[in-house]
Design an enzyme around this catalytic site. Sequence first.
Site, short mmCIF file in Angstrom:
data_model
loop_
_atom_site.label_atom_id
_atom_site.label_comp_id
_atom_site.label_asym_id
_atom_site.label_seq_id
_atom_site.Cartn_x
_atom_site.Cartn_y
_atom_site.Cartn_z
N ARG A 68 41.68 22.81 11.52
CA ARG A 68 42.39 21.80 10.73
C ARG A 68 43.56 22.39 9.94
O ARG A 68 44.58 21.73 9.77
CB ARG A 68 41.43 21.06 9.80
CG ARG A 68 40.62 20.00 10.51
CD ARG A 68 39.99 19.01 9.55
NE ARG A 68 38.93 19.59 8.77
CZ ARG A 68 37.67 19.72 9.18
NH1 ARG A 68 37.34 19.31 10.40
NH2 ARG A 68 36.75 20.23 8.39
N TYR A 72 47.34 21.02 9.61
CA TYR A 72 48.03 20.76 8.35
C TYR A 72 49.36 21.51 8.27
O TYR A 72 50.38 20.96 7.83
CB TYR A 72 47.13 21.19 7.17
CG TYR A 72 45.83 20.46 7.08
CD1 TYR A 72 45.67 19.19 7.64
CD2 TYR A 72 44.73 21.04 6.45
CE1 TYR A 72 44.45 18.52 7.56
CE2 TYR A 72 43.51 20.37 6.36
CZ TYR A 72 43.38 19.12 6.92
OH TYR A 72 42.18 18.46 6.83
N TYR A 94 47.24 7.29 3.13
CA TYR A 94 46.36 6.22 2.66
C TYR A 94 45.50 6.71 1.49
O TYR A 94 45.27 7.90 1.32
CB TYR A 94 45.50 5.68 3.80
CG TYR A 94 44.33 6.53 4.23
CD1 TYR A 94 43.05 6.28 3.74
CD2 TYR A 94 44.50 7.56 5.14
CE1 TYR A 94 41.97 7.04 4.15
CE2 TYR A 94 43.43 8.33 5.56
CZ TYR A 94 42.17 8.08 5.05
OH TYR A 94 41.11 8.84 5.46
#
Length: 266
Positions: A68, A72, A94
């Site tokens: 991950r 990123y 969000y």
Amino acid sequence: MAESKGEFIAVSTGMNLGGQISVIAKDYIQKADVVFALMPHTLAERWLERLNPNVKSLQPFYGIGKYRMQSYEEMIEAMMVEVRRGKKVCGAFYGHAGVFACVPRLTIDKAREEGFRALMEPGISAEACLYADLGIDPGVHGIQGYEASQFLFYNQSLNNAAYAIMWQIGIVGEHTATQFETKPEWVEVFVERLAEWYPVTHEVILYEAAVLPIEVPRTERLQLKDLTLAEMSTKTTLVIPPVRNLELNIDVLERMGLKPEDITHG
């Protein structure tokens, strides 16, 4: 260092599509040269395109089994490329862009280091929705919150007279940063850890905020011991109600010249 022409603005769009975004965040989206979006649903991306036709999704940077942090870093670089070109770049995230989201924060840090204007606009987070949907006032019993894996891996303590919120329970124990799910045996260890403060028959709540207008929040109540059998995802939060009442600190009251009956709280 003088600020360069390009800029990066991280805006929060709230949890529920279109209805929880602030006026100023909406304005930044509309005025941006390019909008990078990290949304929970493609419908949310389509909604953003009604505000600004130049929307680029950050979701493709994720991949099954992909580390991950690499995803990123690629997201940050994609946005910074446009900032360095002198563009007004808006990152739309969000929930609250500063809550369980390192990409907005790291991009702001990077932009500022390179002399660009960068800031974050707050928004309605899953925690704000949780208080409303579950009817919890953090001022009554108190609130403590932990990322579930962090709580599991480190020597943390709980006040079981206050609410405890365990974020990202659906990936508790996931330590490789490559998977998006937990394992029953990891959840079992987590339950054993919580049993230091709570009976295994204590009622807990699995919560998921609604992200579409047609959805309703998930508020599933179950006993702590049944957590290993529960269905969970990356957006699931574990809420643990208090198991005991608040206790007055008599020594403090005496020093203040107060009696227990003088104290009201509610």
